[in-house]
Design an enzyme around this catalytic site. Structure first.
Site, PDB file in Angstrom:
ATOM      1  CD  GLU A 163      -2.801  -1.324   2.393  1.00 21.16           C
ATOM      2  OE1 GLU A 163      -2.663  -0.522   3.316  1.00 21.16           O
ATOM      3  OE2 GLU A 163      -3.675  -2.199   2.386  1.00 21.16           O
ATOM      4  CD  GLU A 270      -4.815  -8.031   1.844  1.00 20.85           C
ATOM      5  OE1 GLU A 270      -5.681  -7.357   2.433  1.00 20.85           O
ATOM      6  OE2 GLU A 270      -3.604  -7.753   1.871  1.00 20.85           O
TER       7      GLU A 270
HETATM    8  C1  GLA Z   1      -4.911  -4.556   4.320  1.00 20.11           C
HETATM    9  C2  GLA Z   1      -3.692  -5.353   4.687  1.00 20.11           C
HETATM   10  C3  GLA Z   1      -4.058  -6.637   5.354  1.00 20.11           C
HETATM   11  C4  GLA Z   1      -5.126  -6.452   6.388  1.00 20.11           C
HETATM   12  C5  GLA Z   1      -6.303  -5.773   5.776  1.00 20.11           C
HETATM   13  C6  GLA Z   1      -7.375  -5.636   6.815  1.00 20.11           C
HETATM   14  O1  GLA Z   1      -5.572  -5.029   3.216  1.00 20.11           O
HETATM   15  O2  GLA Z   1      -2.883  -5.661   3.592  1.00 20.11           O
HETATM   16  O3  GLA Z   1      -2.937  -7.148   5.981  1.00 20.11           O
HETATM   17  O4  GLA Z   1      -4.637  -5.692   7.466  1.00 20.11           O
HETATM   18  O5  GLA Z   1      -5.879  -4.516   5.328  1.00 20.11           O
HETATM   19  O6  GLA Z   1      -7.450  -6.753   7.635  1.00 20.11           O
END
Ligand code: GLA
Length: 367
Positions: A163, A270
């Site tokens: 990020e 994710e």
């Molecule tokens: C981001 C991070 C993850 C996690 C999510 C929320 O996407 O990359 O590690 O913390 O937020 O759980």
């Protein structure tokens, strides 16, 4: 009874036993239920984010039936694993890697450099002033070298930088302390340090809202620079915190085609499917605001899951892993984020760990 008759009787009895036991083992073989990983065997590994609870009991059994890859949800982030300069907490991360080895699962490491869940000490000297770029890069290098070498050969892929791109369309990189102290260079350095520590590990840049054209194009710009500069980056992690409202089919196809044009592997890292529109700011749940998983929402969610997985299967040449962020609706990080006290239902298994209707859409390849 004549001796031959008796012998024949025992032979028939033994044969009958053999046939019955074959039938029983055939039945139990048939009963061995297929999981997501089996349906997707020809496409890509299917992973799940885990905490220590997920590895045991009914959740552990579900995990092993359905998934063949894990990502530690929090255990390997810098804050939890390296809370003080000379303190590393290994047990949780170790237990996950050991679990994976015991059961033949892949492990994606997550993550080595992020602006959140990062311990304050790393940016500060003993008088609480921000450290220099040299010191911060040295600390980053030590951190990455220690963590990556510990799991060398056991973690096949790492989210190295998480990020780093700003959400705001008018600026490129996020104004994190990493950026304020080191400038853009911390990104390339993090990849180099990870590559030195484990030259065989696949290294990823990971981010969210990557289907939105503004953010997507900035991520592309960053990755193109890294690739052109021969920085050891091997893939892009697209977080895929999706919802029943986005992405559109076009957005998803466009991003896959754009990132694969760089010759990078794509991991969806994710995946979940919120039943609410995206919100970034934290807020309390409003009075009267519903958080019921109604039949209408269930229908919308299964249609969205069906749509995106059909597209992912089409691009399985470029997509080399798909990981869900949490196991079931029993617990999701979205239950409290960003709206305090609001339940979400973003996954393929319900709170009783049963397959939801959306599950059957995801494994229905005839659509
Ligand atoms: C981001 C991070 C993850 C996690 C999510 C929320 O996407 O990359 O590690 O913390 O937020 O759980």
């Amino acid at each position: 009874m004549h001796i031959h008759t008796l012998r024949n009787f025992w032979i028939s009895f033994a044969l009958l036993g053999l046939i019955t036991s074959c039938k029983i083992s055939q039945q139990s073989e048939n009963k061995k239920e297929k999981g997501l990983k089996d349906y997707y065997e020809e496409y890509f590994p299917i992973g799940v984010a885990v905490n220590t609870k997920t590895l045991n009991g009914d959740e552990g059994r579900l995990l092993l039936r359905e998934f063949n890859s894990i990502t530690p949800e929090n255990a390997m982030k810098m804050g939890p694993i390296h809370p003080k300069e000379n303190v590393y907490n290994w047990w949780e991360a170790d237990s996950m890697v050991n679990f994976a080895q015991k059961h033949g699962l892949k492990v994606r490491g997550h993550n080595l450099c992020w602006h959140e869940q990062t311990p304050a000490w790393i940016f500060k000297d003993d008088q609480d002033r921000l450290v220099s770029k040299e010191i911060l890069l040295k600390r980053l290098k030590d951190h990455i070298a220690t963590v990556v070498s510990r799991y060398k050969g056991r973690i096949y892929a790492w989210d190295v930088v998480n990020e780093a791109i700003d959400d705001n369309d008018s600026s490129f990189l996020r104004n994190s302390l990493w950026y304020q102290i080191c400038g853009e260079e911390f990104i390339a350095k993090a990849f180099e340090y990870a590559h030195q520590a484990d030259p065989d590990a696949l290294l990823f840049y990971n981010d969210y809202n990557t289907e939105r054209p503004g953010k997507r194009d900035k991520i592309y710009k960053l990755l193109k620079k890294l690739v052109d500069a021969k920085v050891p980056v091997h893939g892009v992690g697209l977080q895929a915190h999706w919802s029943i409202f986005e992405p559109t089919e076009k957005e998803l196809r466009d991003e896959i085609e754009l990132f694969s044009s760089l010759g990078l592997q794509i991991h969806f890292t994710e995946v979940d499917m919120s039943i609410y529109p995206w919100e970034k700011e934290r807020r309390p749940k409003k009075i009267g605001e519903s958080d019921v998983f109604s039949p209408e929402l269930e229908q919308k969610q299964l249609e969205q899951y069906s749509k995106v997985f059909k597209i992912l299967r089409e691009y399985s040449e470029s997509i080399t892993s798909v990981t869900f962020w949490n196991l079931s609706d029993r617990y999701s990080w979205l239950d409290h984020y960003p709206v305090e006290g609001r339940k979400n239902y973003p996954l393929l298994f319900d709170a009783d760990l049963q397959r939801k209707k959306a599950y059957w859409e995801v494994v229905n390849f005839k659509k």
